[in-house]
Motif scaffolding. Structure first.
Motif, mmCIF file in Angstrom:
data_model
loop_
_atom_site.group_PDB
_atom_site.id
_atom_site.type_symbol
_atom_site.label_atom_id
_atom_site.label_comp_id
_atom_site.label_asym_id
_atom_site.label_seq_id
_atom_site.Cartn_x
_atom_site.Cartn_y
_atom_site.Cartn_z
ATOM 1 N N ALA A 61 28.747 -7.664 -44.808
ATOM 2 C CA ALA A 61 28.291 -8.776 -43.971
ATOM 3 C C ALA A 61 26.894 -9.228 -44.389
ATOM 4 O O ALA A 61 26.602 -10.428 -44.445
ATOM 5 N N HIS A 62 26.037 -8.253 -44.702
ATOM 6 C CA HIS A 62 24.675 -8.591 -45.134
ATOM 7 C C HIS A 62 24.704 -9.347 -46.460
ATOM 8 O O HIS A 62 23.920 -10.283 -46.676
ATOM 9 N N ALA A 63 25.607 -8.971 -47.360
ATOM 10 C CA ALA A 63 25.704 -9.644 -48.650
ATOM 11 C C ALA A 63 26.111 -11.109 -48.476
ATOM 12 O O ALA A 63 25.570 -12.003 -49.139
ATOM 13 N N VAL A 64 27.067 -11.360 -47.581
ATOM 14 C CA VAL A 64 27.482 -12.735 -47.316
ATOM 15 C C VAL A 64 26.301 -13.555 -46.805
ATOM 16 O O VAL A 64 26.040 -14.671 -47.275
ATOM 17 N N LEU A 65 25.577 -12.993 -45.845
ATOM 18 C CA LEU A 65 24.440 -13.701 -45.268
ATOM 19 C C LEU A 65 23.354 -13.948 -46.320
ATOM 20 O O LEU A 65 22.754 -15.027 -46.367
ATOM 21 N N THR A 66 23.116 -12.973 -47.180
ATOM 22 C CA THR A 66 22.083 -13.103 -48.214
ATOM 23 C C THR A 66 22.418 -14.235 -49.187
ATOM 24 O O THR A 66 21.552 -15.052 -49.545
ATOM 25 N N VAL A 67 23.686 -14.293 -49.629
ATOM 26 C CA VAL A 67 24.105 -15.335 -50.576
ATOM 27 C C VAL A 67 23.977 -16.716 -49.943
ATOM 28 O O VAL A 67 23.459 -17.659 -50.553
ATOM 29 N N THR A 85 29.842 -25.375 -50.348
ATOM 30 C CA THR A 85 28.795 -26.359 -50.148
ATOM 31 C C THR A 85 28.440 -26.512 -48.662
ATOM 32 O O THR A 85 27.411 -27.061 -48.309
ATOM 33 N N ARG A 86 29.351 -26.023 -47.791
ATOM 34 C CA ARG A 86 29.115 -26.024 -46.337
ATOM 35 C C ARG A 86 29.631 -24.707 -45.784
ATOM 36 O O ARG A 86 30.622 -24.154 -46.269
ATOM 37 N N THR A 87 29.005 -24.229 -44.737
ATOM 38 C CA THR A 87 29.457 -22.987 -44.113
ATOM 39 C C THR A 87 30.823 -23.142 -43.472
ATOM 40 O O THR A 87 31.564 -22.157 -43.312
ATOM 41 N N ASP A 88 31.185 -24.381 -43.105
ATOM 42 C CA ASP A 88 32.500 -24.619 -42.507
ATOM 43 C C ASP A 88 33.625 -24.231 -43.473
ATOM 44 O O ASP A 88 34.736 -23.917 -43.023
ATOM 45 N N LEU A 119 23.893 -20.582 -41.085
ATOM 46 C CA LEU A 119 25.019 -20.385 -40.183
ATOM 47 C C LEU A 119 24.669 -20.838 -38.776
ATOM 48 O O LEU A 119 23.531 -20.687 -38.325
ATOM 49 N N SER A 120 25.662 -21.373 -38.091
ATOM 50 C CA SER A 120 25.491 -21.653 -36.668
ATOM 51 C C SER A 120 25.530 -20.328 -35.904
ATOM 52 O O SER A 120 25.906 -19.286 -36.460
ATOM 53 N N ALA A 121 25.153 -20.363 -34.641
ATOM 54 C CA ALA A 121 25.174 -19.145 -33.829
ATOM 55 C C ALA A 121 26.585 -18.566 -33.764
ATOM 56 O O ALA A 121 26.780 -17.342 -33.864
#
Length: 293
Positions: A244-250, A286-289, A258-260
């Motif tokens: 999960a941390h790796a996804v957030l870092t990238v 290109t978008r978090t969606d 990311l939205s809440a």
């Protein structure tokens, strides 16, 4: 959502309320006022608006007349989060106002990178007012090699094993840690073993298991089932947390925020396959969606 490591480290200070004052005095040379007792304090630091600030752990020491003499905010920090440095002064000054006595901020982290980030003074204004966090990083975790000292304070021995269990004093540190577990209740034995085992190198982890299996005293008190079960659960949670941390870092490195709701979906996900898929998508999205649709 607090991780297992975050809650485990925090539990060391909740279980042994004298641990924080002891470390302040011995590792930071903070002159402590004489006190007769230690209490936990509410951790909700709410301001005049609707927003609530909630810290990890607040302590107060009291003299023999039951007057507060020192407040301590204990914060466990596993990653660099700039928002925390805006909140820490709120915790500290609110506790100081509540107790009407001096207060200090103790930040605990097993990461040298986070420790270096957290120990920077926090500027409060433009005329030089600052708050100085006292940071207990891995280089300040005490080295406990005396089994008697470990029995007196198993929580201190656990911190020692986390930071130094794979170092030059590996054998003495691990033996002392196990001696401390002999004075710990069954539920915390498993937690402390998980915390230490996850922090050790493979070689040190094997040596810890050998010591438990070959020493009758430890084998009888610290059942082998804790080792097998604790390692399986601890490794799995560690892999999920790291993914999960790796996804957030990238995503952060690529300027995608990311939205809440998306952040909650990421941190609460325990499916490693899904996390790996998100990580692959995060490299080109290109978008978090695109990840969380």
């Amino acid at each position: 959502m607090p991780s297992y490591l975050h809650e485990g480290l925090l539990d060391l200070f909740r279980t042994n309320l004298s641990l924080a004052p002891t470390l302040l005095a011995e590792e930071f040379r903070v002159p402590l006022p004489e006190f007769a007792q230690i209490r936990t304090e509410p951790c909700d630091f709410t301001d005049v608006g609707p927003k609530e600030f909630r810290g990890d752990l607040a302590l107060s020491t009291h003299d023999d007349r039951d007057q507060p003499v020192l407040g301590v905010c204990v914060e466990v920090q596993l990653a660099k989060e700039d928002v925390r440095r805006w909140k820490w002064p709120v915790y500290l000054t609110t506790l100081r106002s509540r107790l009407c006595c001096p207060a200090v901020l103790l930040v605990v982290t097993p990461s040298r990178t986070v420790a270096k980030w957290a120990e920077q003074p926090i500027e409060l204004d433009t005329v030089g007012s600052v708050i100085q966090p006292l940071v207990l990083g891995p280089d300040r975790f005490p080295v406990v090699t005396d089994p008697d000292e470990a029995r007196r304070c198993p929580e201190l021995a656990t911190l020692s094993a986390i930071a130094h269990g794979a170092g030059p004093h590996m054998e003495e540190v691990l033996v002392a840690f196990l001696a401390g577990l002999m004075k710990t209740d069954d539920e915390r034995v498993k937690m402390y073993l998980d915390l230490v085992d996850d922090a050790l190198t493979i070689a040190a982890s094997r040596r810890l298991e050998e010591l438990m299996k070959t020493t009758p005293e430890y084998r009888g008190r610290i059942a082998t089932k804790y080792v097998a079960k604790g390692r399986a659960e601890g490794r799995e949670e560690g892999r999920v947390e790291n993914a999960a941390h790796a996804v957030l870092t990238v995503l952060t490195a690529r300027g995608l925020e990311l939205s809440a709701a998306q952040r909650t979906q990421l941190t609460e996900c325990t499916d490693l396959g899904q996390l790996d898929a998100w990580l692959t998508q995060a490299v080109t999205a290109t978008r978090t969606d695109e990840l969380f649709s």
